[in-house]
Structures are given as structure tokens and as C-alpha cells.
Design a protein around this motif. Structure first.
Motif, PDB file in Angstrom:
ATOM      1  N   ARG A 224       6.216   9.348   0.049  1.00  0.00           N
ATOM      2  CA  ARG A 224       5.590  10.624   0.397  1.00  0.00           C
ATOM      3  C   ARG A 224       4.580  11.052  -0.660  1.00  0.00           C
ATOM      4  NH1 ARG A 224      11.044  12.203   0.808  1.00  0.00           N
ATOM      5  NH2 ARG A 224      11.846  11.300   2.740  1.00  0.00           N
ATOM      6  N   ALA A 228       0.162  11.426  -0.491  1.00  0.00           N
ATOM      7  CA  ALA A 228      -0.689  12.506  -0.981  1.00  0.00           C
ATOM      8  C   ALA A 228      -1.799  11.945  -1.866  1.00  0.00           C
ATOM      9  CB  ALA A 228       0.158  13.514  -1.759  1.00  0.00           C
ATOM     10  N   LEU A 231      -4.470  10.211   0.161  1.00  0.00           N
ATOM     11  CA  LEU A 231      -5.323  11.135   0.902  1.00  0.00           C
ATOM     12  C   LEU A 231      -6.303  11.883  -0.010  1.00  0.00           C
ATOM     13  CD1 LEU A 231      -2.765  12.542   3.480  1.00  0.00           C
ATOM     14  CD2 LEU A 231      -4.520  10.775   3.789  1.00  0.00           C
ATOM     15  N   ALA A 254       4.806  11.078   5.796  1.00  0.00           N
ATOM     16  CA  ALA A 254       3.839  12.030   5.240  1.00  0.00           C
ATOM     17  C   ALA A 254       2.494  11.902   5.941  1.00  0.00           C
ATOM     18  CB  ALA A 254       3.687  11.790   3.741  1.00  0.00           C
ATOM     19  N   ALA A 258       0.560  14.722   8.147  1.00  0.00           N
ATOM     20  CA  ALA A 258      -0.800  15.166   7.835  1.00  0.00           C
ATOM     21  C   ALA A 258      -1.763  14.807   8.958  1.00  0.00           C
ATOM     22  CB  ALA A 258      -1.253  14.544   6.519  1.00  0.00           C
ATOM     23  N   ASP A 259      -1.215  14.305  10.048  1.00  0.00           N
ATOM     24  CA  ASP A 259      -2.032  13.978  11.206  1.00  0.00           C
ATOM     25  C   ASP A 259      -3.087  12.911  10.951  1.00  0.00           C
ATOM     26  OD1 ASP A 259      -1.583  14.876  13.736  1.00  0.00           O
ATOM     27  OD2 ASP A 259      -2.015  16.952  13.184  1.00  0.00           O
TER      28      ASP A 259
END
Lengths: 333, 333
Positions: A224, A228, A231, A254, A258-259
Motif C-alpha cells: 500500500r 502511494a 503514484l 491501494a 485510487a481508481d
DNA sequence: CTGAAAGCGCTAACAT
DNA sequence: ATGTTAGCGCTTTCAG
């Protein structure tokens, strides 16, 4: 409790050692006496006491297996393979999971040794513990699986991590990725460094690049966190190489939260194909390790006669690319 | 190999029994002598030999765990919980997987007993083996987990299978399903019958019906077969209750291969939430068992003092419905 | 409260 | 080839 060897012996009118030899060394003796022994065993419901046997011989018919986490599908499969192979050699399995604690690695390994296991299969999850090295140095029948422990001299069974990295790198490059993120396990572990090396080389040979790396332990939680980082990266990777299924679980979670569309927005390839990755959303492209073979090989090595002009060997088992749906060409930029 | 208790004793100028008592019974002795003992232990690098200890006491500091299959996520999680709980009690774990062989159940259980395990945790996968019952009857510290063995009198730990079935039935009926298929494990196992009972009752109380059942072993292979049966059924179920993750894996595979849309065409609910079912395509609605608690409870029961006005107890741990994407209202007919 | 001695059940030199 | 005799390392009753 039950009857003992000497009970059987006296019932059969022979000495304990004769019974012991008859049972273990398989020596022949006059049909009449062997029949008496068999009869006595049956009547008295004699079953040998492995504890006594082990104490006497200084070696138990049990192989030890120490792994980081039994609930992790990779280790579970490994344990399954080991269990099965051990069984075929008439050995039980003493299992310990260290939950990624370096202290427990030392403790469990030494407990196995104290129990005089006939072989000790060990998957480390840590780098550089001098206590560990010291403990391991005293071990006989020690086999390292999957991860190395520097400075320990014994036979070892790995999968071909570097080639796994290469296969992934080549494949990602071949479908058009230029910027790849590497999500590894613990930074200094062999599995991590070798996979990264292979990935990096293959990428660069094919006009792509590993633009970011991040390291952590083999857990969904780290996955997870890694999501982040991926991204937020200014390098905008279009594909991610994940070094373990457990990490991939967290990463996927995750990313879905966050789509992020996979593979449209981000392609994903996982090292290790334990667990039903083909049923995931999307089905995960993976590098498959020959887990069962690794377990089997390790047991064989551990149980092999130690005297044989014994050079230690190191096995590198082949991996394979399993193409599924989680990798596609990157969107035109 | 290493130093023994009596080495320590003579180095410290006391008798072996004193050292033994000092180490085990935790008796107090003059600071001067205890210091000499501690010093001797340190100098000689003394570590106790558990084999000798076990032989002497007739009981080893190891709990036995016999399960059908360690590679199955449910059992892997259970093993993990057991391992951890055992550790907290200073016990190791001796593990065996029977690969669903009735003969091996008997063999492994009896091996555990011979090894004088301090507790024996057993998950059966078969019905009705008289050999087994006989072997088990002689066991002390025996705990049955997850599946019952009729006629065996000991403490047991189950999850609330029947209520799990009810929760599933209620939920399916509440979103509008009228015709439900039940894919169970082996026909006579407690887990199978109880889940079916609960499902059936809840269905009927809510205007739905279990229109077909099929039984087999806990494997993906059976799941594939079951898929074929569901698809061929003249009853046209709109929802499927699957009694295990492993079966669900095969079922899903086959359903996907047949291009059946889930949940649009067929809703799916799984008993047991081991493994990352939330990442599946679609995310699987499930009945979750408290696996860790089951393992922990079993270890506690096994290790509890056996004399205590010992009525055997039977625990029924609660399950819970985890709503995800694999169940939806059936298409209007 | 400490020590001596007898096991726990089996194996393996050694002797016959 | 079989039997005798010591252990293996620790626990534990039983004297002192």
C-alpha cells in the motif's frame, strides 16, 4: 504407557539388541525367531518411541523448516512441498515461522538444532545478523532456500532471480514500456537485488529504464505504501514490477482505491505466482518460481549422506514468464 | 556435541539434579551457587537437549498439528495462528499434511502421539474411519478443529457453520434470489452438512430454495466440475453458495472460461474468506471464519491442565458476512 | 534443601 | 550372528 522394545524382546525370548537390529538394520534371522518377534510386537501393540531413538542416535527423523511466514502463499506452498518430500523419506517436519523477527530466526534455528533435526531448511528474511551466522555455522544438514545468508557455507537452493528480472524487463520493454518502477522486498536481500539487477539490465538493453525503486518487507502493508510512492513519482512509470505476491496484494488494493486502471494506466507484473493470481482483477502477469521443486531439492540435499566427497552445491532453478492481463502497451504519451 | 547438564553441574560444583531444578522448577538457592551455575552455563555454552528432556518426562514441548493441506490458505492461516499461539506457550509445532488420505491421517496422528506431543490439534478431512477413531481414542490433549470425528470425546473448536449458512441464505434471499445452488465439501463432513442446513433453512424462511446440491473434496478441480453441473442444471439457479475458497477458485475459473458473467448472470458467495478474495474479479462476497481465534483457542485448550474437573468443551466461534461485489439481484426472469 | 541413583526407551560398541 | 553393557542427557523419587 505402551510396551517397550525390551518388553518385546523378552516376550520373544531374545535380546533387545536383536529386536532393534531386526527392526532397523533389517538383518535376517531364523524364521522362527523373526516370527516370534513379529507376534510379540502385534500382541503387545508395540510402537517404537522416536524420542528415545533420537536421543540414542543423536539424530531425529525430522527435518526442520524455518520460514518467515506460513500464511504467505509462497511459503505455504514451499512448506507443502517440503512436507511431502520429507514424508517420502520417512521424515516428519518441524515447522517454525519467524514472523520476520531476526531474534526469532536465531532462536528457532537453534531450537531445531537442539532437537537434532536430520536436516535444517532455512529461509531467511533478514540481512546481517552475526548471531545468526554463528548459530548457523554450527549446523549440519543445513540448506538455505530462497534467500542467502552471507558467509554461510552450505548447499543452497534458489530460483533464478536475475533471469526472472530479465524476463520481466524484456517483456515490459517489448510491449513498449520505457519507464518501469521496481517494488522490491527488503533492500539487501538476495531476492531483491538479483531481481532488480536482471530487470535493470534487460530494461536498458531494450531501451527502457528502471526509473524508481522502493524497498520494504514482504507484506500487503508495504504494498500500500509503495502504491502511494508510485503514484507520486515525478518519473511517471507506466509499469510496475512487484517482487512478491504479498506486496502485490496491498499494491493492488491501494491502486484500486485510487481508481487507477490496470493495465490501462499502469501495467503490473509480479514475481512469484503463488496463490490464484489468474483470478485477480485483472489477472496478474507473473514470473513463476518452481516452488515445489525448490522444496523437494532442498529436502534431498539435506538428507543426502554428508560424507560423500561433499562439495556444497548451489542450485539455481529456472523461472518462467506467465503472460496474463495485467500488462499492456502504455498509453501514447 | 555441546556441554551437558552434568558438565555444568561439575563445573559449578553441584549435582546435576540441583542444576536441573534450578533451571526448571525455578527454585531459589544461595546467590553464590546460582552465580556459579550461571557462569558455568555461559562458559560451557550449555543448551539443554529437548530430546532427553522429553524422553525423561514422557512429554515433549511440542504441539502436533495435523491438517489436510498446508497449501490451502485456510489451513495455512490456521497453521500460522497455531504456530504463534504455541510459541507463546514455549512450544514448537510438529506439522503434518495428510493430502486428504485417510490412511495418512491415522499414520500421522499416531506418529504425533509417539512423539509425545503435549497437545494434538487435528483437522480431519474424512468421515468414518474406525482405525482413526481407535488411534484418536488413545490420545491425550487432543483437540478437534473445524471438522468433527464422531464418537471421539474431547474438546473441539468449530466455527458456527450453520449460522454461516443462514447468513448467506438470508443475504441471497434479501437481494431477490429464489433458486440457490449449494456446492459443498465432502458430503458427510460436519462443515458441509451444517452449512447446508443453515442455508436451506434461511432460504426457505425467506421464500427461496436450495434447488441443487453437489459435493466433492476441497479442491479447485472439484470446483471446475461443480461449475459444469451448475450450468447444466435444469433448475437454473441464480446464485451459488460455495463451501470453500479452494472450490471457489476452480468454479470461478470454469465460469470465466464459459463466459458466465458474475454476478450479472450468476451470483456467488463463498464460505471462508482466507486468501485475498477482495482482489478477485469480481471481489468475492464471503462468510468469514475467525481462523486465528480458532487456532489460538485450540492451543489453549490443548495445553490446559488436563486434570481440572475436566468436562470437555465445544466452542462455536462466530462467523460474519463480508459483502462484496459477487452477489447482486438476479436478472428479472 | 541437596545429592545419589534409578530410570525414560533405544542404539551401538564390544564381546562371545 | 546374538547377547552384554554402556551410554544418550535429562528428570525425579528417595535418602540424607
Amino acid at each position: 504407557m505402551g510396551a517397550s522394545l525390551s518388553d518385546v524382546a523378552s516376550a520373544a525370548g531374545v535380546s533387545p539388541s536383536t529386536v532393534s537390529r531386526y527392526l532397523n538394520a533389517g538383518i535376517k534371522l531364523p524364521a522362527s525367531t523373526s516370527e516370534r518377534i513379529d507376534a510379540a510386537i502385534k500382541t503387545l501393540r508395540y510402537v517404537p518411541n522416536p524420542l528415545a531413538r533420537s536421543l540414542g542416535r543423536g539424530r531425529s527423523d525430522t527435518v526442520g523448516l524455518v520460514i518467515p511466514d506460513i500464511a504467505n502463499p509462497f511459503f505455504a506452498s514451499l512448506a507443502s512441498a517440503v512436507e511431502q518430500a520429507a514424508e517420502e523419506h520417512g521424515q516428519g517436519v518441524l515447522l517454525s515461522a519467524t514472523s520476520n523477527s531476526a531474534a526469532r530466526e536465531v532462536e528457532y534455528v537453534s531450537r531445531m538444532l537442539r532437537n537434532r533435526v536430520s536436516g535444517l531448511l532455512f529461509v531467511s528474511g533478514h540481512h546481517n545478523s552475526s548471531d545468526l551466522a554463528e548459530t548457523l555455522a554450527a549446523a549440519s544438514g543445513l540448506i538455505l532456500i530462497d534467500e542467502d545468508v552471507p558467509g554461510i557455507d552450505c548447499s543452497k537452493v534458489f530460483c533464478d532471480n536475475e533471469n526472472g528480472g530479465r524476463l520481466a524487463g524484456q517483456y515490459l520493454a517489448s510491449v513498449g514500456h520505457k519507464r518501469i518502477a521496481f517494488i522490491g522486498g527488503p533492500e539487501k536481500l538476495r531476492s531483491t537485488t538479483e531481481r532488480l539487477t536482471g530487470l535493470r539490465e534487460a530494461a536498458e538493453e531494450n531501451g527502457a529504464k528502471v526509473v524508481m525503486t522502493c524497498f520494504g518487507n514482504y507484506s500487503p502493508e508495504f504494498g500500500r505504501q509503495a502504491a502511494a510512492q508510485v503514484l507520486q513519482s515525478s518519473e511517471e512509470p507506466t509499469a510496475v514490477f512487484v517482487s512478491s505476491g504479498e506486496i502485490a496484494f496491498g499494491l493492488l488494493e491501494a491502486l484500486q482505491a485510487a481508481d487507477i486502471a490496470i493495465p490501462e494506466r499502469l501495467s503490473l507484473i509480479v514475481f512469484d505466482d503463488a496463490g490464484p493470481l489468474h483470478l485477480f482483477n485483472p489477472a496478474l502477469t507473473a514470473i513463476r518460481q518452481p516452488i515445489r521443486e525448490m522444496g523437494r531439492k532442498a529436502v534431498e540435499l539435506a538428507l543426502a549422506e554428508p560424507d560423500e566427497n561433499a562439495a556444497f552445491v548451489e542450485f539455481l532453478l529456472p523461472v518462467e514468464l506467465i503472460v496474463r492481463a495485467s500488462v499492456t502497451a502504455p498509453k501514447a504519451t
